[in-house]
Scaffold this motif. Sequence first.
Motif, PDB file in Angstrom:
ATOM      1  N   GLN A  75       0.864  -1.176   0.000  1.00  0.00           N
ATOM      2  CA  GLN A  75       0.000   0.000   0.000  1.00  0.00           C
ATOM      3  C   GLN A  75       0.900   1.225   0.000  1.00  0.00           C
ATOM      4  O   GLN A  75       1.427   1.613   1.032  1.00  0.00           O
ATOM      5  N   PHE A  76       1.089   1.808  -1.180  1.00  0.00           N
ATOM      6  CA  PHE A  76       1.960   2.971  -1.296  1.00  0.00           C
ATOM      7  C   PHE A  76       1.174   4.219  -0.898  1.00  0.00           C
ATOM      8  O   PHE A  76       0.091   4.473  -1.422  1.00  0.00           O
ATOM      9  N   LYS A  77       1.736   4.983   0.023  1.00  0.00           N
ATOM     10  CA  LYS A  77       1.058   6.177   0.514  1.00  0.00           C
ATOM     11  C   LYS A  77       1.868   7.445   0.302  1.00  0.00           C
ATOM     12  O   LYS A  77       1.322   8.532   0.208  1.00  0.00           O
ATOM     13  N   ASP A  78       3.192   7.303   0.246  1.00  0.00           N
ATOM     14  CA  ASP A  78       4.088   8.455   0.142  1.00  0.00           C
ATOM     15  C   ASP A  78       4.837   8.431  -1.186  1.00  0.00           C
ATOM     16  O   ASP A  78       4.889   7.393  -1.858  1.00  0.00           O
ATOM     17  N   PRO A  79       5.432   9.554  -1.595  1.00  0.00           N
ATOM     18  CA  PRO A  79       6.227   9.572  -2.823  1.00  0.00           C
ATOM     19  C   PRO A  79       7.356   8.552  -2.777  1.00  0.00           C
ATOM     20  O   PRO A  79       8.016   8.385  -1.751  1.00  0.00           O
ATOM     21  N   LEU A  80       7.562   7.869  -3.900  1.00  0.00           N
ATOM     22  CA  LEU A  80       8.584   6.830  -4.009  1.00  0.00           C
ATOM     23  C   LEU A  80       9.711   7.267  -4.931  1.00  0.00           C
ATOM     24  O   LEU A  80       9.516   8.111  -5.811  1.00  0.00           O
ATOM     25  N   CYS A  81      10.880   6.671  -4.740  1.00  0.00           N
ATOM     26  CA  CYS A  81      12.019   6.856  -5.642  1.00  0.00           C
ATOM     27  C   CYS A  81      12.503   5.494  -6.118  1.00  0.00           C
ATOM     28  O   CYS A  81      12.433   4.518  -5.363  1.00  0.00           O
ATOM     29  N   PRO A  82      13.006   5.388  -7.347  1.00  0.00           N
ATOM     30  CA  PRO A  82      13.735   4.180  -7.718  1.00  0.00           C
ATOM     31  C   PRO A  82      14.893   3.989  -6.732  1.00  0.00           C
ATOM     32  O   PRO A  82      15.547   4.963  -6.346  1.00  0.00           O
ATOM     33  N   ALA A  83      15.130   2.743  -6.308  1.00  0.00           N
ATOM     34  CA  ALA A  83      16.130   2.483  -5.267  1.00  0.00           C
ATOM     35  C   ALA A  83      17.027   1.320  -5.675  1.00  0.00           C
ATOM     36  O   ALA A  83      16.550   0.321  -6.214  1.00  0.00           O
ATOM     37  N   PHE A  84      18.333   1.461  -5.375  1.00  0.00           N
ATOM     38  CA  PHE A  84      19.306   0.476  -5.816  1.00  0.00           C
ATOM     39  C   PHE A  84      20.341   0.223  -4.721  1.00  0.00           C
ATOM     40  O   PHE A  84      20.839   1.157  -4.095  1.00  0.00           O
ATOM     41  N   GLY A  85      20.655  -1.053  -4.511  1.00  0.00           N
ATOM     42  CA  GLY A  85      21.743  -1.435  -3.620  1.00  0.00           C
ATOM     43  C   GLY A  85      22.737  -2.271  -4.408  1.00  0.00           C
ATOM     44  O   GLY A  85      22.341  -3.094  -5.245  1.00  0.00           O
ATOM     45  N   LEU A  86      24.038  -2.071  -4.172  1.00  0.00           N
ATOM     46  CA  LEU A  86      25.057  -2.771  -4.961  1.00  0.00           C
ATOM     47  C   LEU A  86      26.239  -3.123  -4.064  1.00  0.00           C
ATOM     48  O   LEU A  86      26.752  -2.253  -3.354  1.00  0.00           O
ATOM     49  N   TRP A  87      26.664  -4.418  -4.110  1.00  0.00           N
ATOM     50  CA  TRP A  87      27.761  -4.864  -3.255  1.00  0.00           C
ATOM     51  C   TRP A  87      28.900  -5.512  -4.020  1.00  0.00           C
ATOM     52  O   TRP A  87      29.847  -6.012  -3.422  1.00  0.00           O
ATOM     53  N   ASP A  88      28.824  -5.490  -5.342  1.00  0.00           N
ATOM     54  CA  ASP A  88      29.977  -5.859  -6.161  1.00  0.00           C
ATOM     55  C   ASP A  88      29.693  -5.465  -7.600  1.00  0.00           C
ATOM     56  O   ASP A  88      28.548  -5.270  -7.998  1.00  0.00           O
ATOM     57  N   GLY A  89      30.755  -5.292  -8.378  1.00  0.00           N
ATOM     58  CA  GLY A  89      30.599  -5.025  -9.806  1.00  0.00           C
ATOM     59  C   GLY A  89      29.921  -3.705 -10.109  1.00  0.00           C
ATOM     60  O   GLY A  89      30.185  -2.683  -9.467  1.00  0.00           O
ATOM     61  N   GLU A  90      29.028  -3.735 -11.088  1.00  0.00           N
ATOM     62  CA  GLU A  90      28.347  -2.524 -11.514  1.00  0.00           C
ATOM     63  C   GLU A  90      26.968  -2.839 -12.077  1.00  0.00           C
ATOM     64  O   GLU A  90      26.665  -3.985 -12.406  1.00  0.00           O
ATOM     65  N   MET A  91      26.135  -1.825 -12.175  1.00  0.00           N
ATOM     66  CA  MET A  91      24.839  -1.949 -12.832  1.00  0.00           C
ATOM     67  C   MET A  91      24.546  -0.660 -13.591  1.00  0.00           C
ATOM     68  O   MET A  91      25.110   0.393 -13.295  1.00  0.00           O
ATOM     69  N   LEU A  92      23.658  -0.776 -14.569  1.00  0.00           N
ATOM     70  CA  LEU A  92      23.303   0.358 -15.418  1.00  0.00           C
ATOM     71  C   LEU A  92      21.788   0.456 -15.484  1.00  0.00           C
ATOM     72  O   LEU A  92      21.103  -0.529 -15.732  1.00  0.00           O
ATOM     73  N   THR A  93      21.253   1.652 -15.248  1.00  0.00           N
ATOM     74  CA  THR A  93      19.810   1.856 -15.285  1.00  0.00           C
ATOM     75  C   THR A  93      19.372   2.377 -16.648  1.00  0.00           C
ATOM     76  O   THR A  93      20.121   3.088 -17.326  1.00  0.00           O
ATOM     77  N   HIS A  94      18.142   2.030 -17.036  1.00  0.00           N
ATOM     78  CA  HIS A  94      17.573   2.465 -18.315  1.00  0.00           C
ATOM     79  C   HIS A  94      16.156   2.966 -18.047  1.00  0.00           C
ATOM     80  O   HIS A  94      15.263   2.171 -17.713  1.00  0.00           O
ATOM     81  N   SER A  95      15.943   4.258 -18.180  1.00  0.00           N
ATOM     82  CA  SER A  95      14.623   4.825 -17.918  1.00  0.00           C
ATOM     83  C   SER A  95      14.093   5.514 -19.173  1.00  0.00           C
ATOM     84  O   SER A  95      14.752   5.544 -20.209  1.00  0.00           O
ATOM     85  N   GLY A  96      12.876   6.045 -19.056  1.00  0.00           N
ATOM     86  CA  GLY A  96      12.239   6.671 -20.205  1.00  0.00           C
ATOM     87  C   GLY A  96      11.755   5.637 -21.215  1.00  0.00           C
ATOM     88  O   GLY A  96      11.558   5.968 -22.393  1.00  0.00           O
ATOM     89  N   LEU A  97      11.523   4.403 -20.760  1.00  0.00           N
ATOM     90  CA  LEU A  97      11.115   3.310 -21.650  1.00  0.00           C
ATOM     91  C   LEU A  97       9.611   3.147 -21.669  1.00  0.00           C
ATOM     92  O   LEU A  97       8.914   3.410 -20.695  1.00  0.00           O
ATOM     93  N   GLU A  98       9.108   2.666 -22.798  1.00  0.00           N
ATOM     94  CA  GLU A  98       7.712   2.268 -22.886  1.00  0.00           C
ATOM     95  C   GLU A  98       7.534   0.934 -22.166  1.00  0.00           C
ATOM     96  O   GLU A  98       8.392   0.054 -22.224  1.00  0.00           O
ATOM     97  N   GLU A  99       6.421   0.767 -21.490  1.00  0.00           N
ATOM     98  CA  GLU A  99       6.119  -0.516 -20.871  1.00  0.00           C
ATOM     99  C   GLU A  99       5.889  -1.553 -21.964  1.00  0.00           C
ATOM    100  O   GLU A  99       5.152  -1.309 -22.912  1.00  0.00           O
ATOM    101  N   PRO A 100       6.530  -2.730 -21.863  1.00  0.00           N
ATOM    102  CA  PRO A 100       6.312  -3.774 -22.874  1.00  0.00           C
ATOM    103  C   PRO A 100       4.831  -4.177 -22.952  1.00  0.00           C
ATOM    104  O   PRO A 100       4.133  -4.183 -21.930  1.00  0.00           O
ATOM    105  N   GLU A 101       4.372  -4.506 -24.121  1.00  0.00           N
ATOM    106  CA  GLU A 101       2.979  -4.916 -24.300  1.00  0.00           C
ATOM    107  C   GLU A 101       2.736  -6.261 -23.625  1.00  0.00           C
ATOM    108  O   GLU A 101       3.603  -7.115 -23.567  1.00  0.00           O
ATOM    109  N   GLY A 102       1.549  -6.422 -23.082  1.00  0.00           N
ATOM    110  CA  GLY A 102       1.173  -7.705 -22.518  1.00  0.00           C
ATOM    111  C   GLY A 102       1.364  -7.836 -21.024  1.00  0.00           C
ATOM    112  O   GLY A 102       0.924  -8.827 -20.434  1.00  0.00           O
TER     113      GLY A 102
END
Length: 222
Positions: A193-220
């Motif tokens: 039950q989301f009640k407050d403003p949310l942010c994308p959140a990320f935790g990382l403990w090795d290596g790296e990751m890359l985010t991709h935003s501004g995408l259309e939701e896949p169909e289906g």
Amino acid sequence: MAIPLKAARLCRLAGRTVTSLSASQTASLPERRCYISTSTGNNLQFKLNALTAHSSLDLFKKETGIIYRMLGLDPSRLPDNPERFRDWSVVFGDEKISSGRHYFEVTVKKSQEFRVGVADAAMSREDCVGTNSSSWVFGYAQRKWFAMTNNKIIPVTLVGKPDRIGILLDYEAGVLGLVDVIQPTIIHTIKAQFKDPLCPAFGLWDGEMLTHSGLEEPEGLK
């Protein structure tokens, strides 16, 4: 059935030892926020907020990627602000979400231990994502996937480890979904039950990751 685990077993601490952690801890944050805007439509567009990044995390590729540094920076060399995560290798996106249905993807092929999801924008910076009732994440560690919130883990069955995953958030429906981007299908959902403003959140403990935003939701996806 959800399996409770202590936070000290779930998050790796960079340079410090935590003996206890309360999910009820709260941080006193300033009124002025360092986020871009409030997102209410689809095609969520965000970058990573350097002011929230733990000292062991470096941002790259125009603040859309994260690299984990085992030693990291000396925290005393970073600007002291209440937005920064002080104990856990966590960073937030710079966009707040207060309604709507949103989709983004993360390339995770260069990491073996990470968490991806959303969290309350005002979540305590003393906590790690997944260990309190203010964050909802999917994670990967010890070659296993899991869903996590409020310090409880639910195993997620996946075949292998994909190079890239999707995250679908439906704010009003109270659903966070882990998406197979190849099919595409929703593999697992977290209900909330989301009640407050949310942010994308990320935790990382090795290596790296890359985010991709501004995408259309896949169909289906439902």
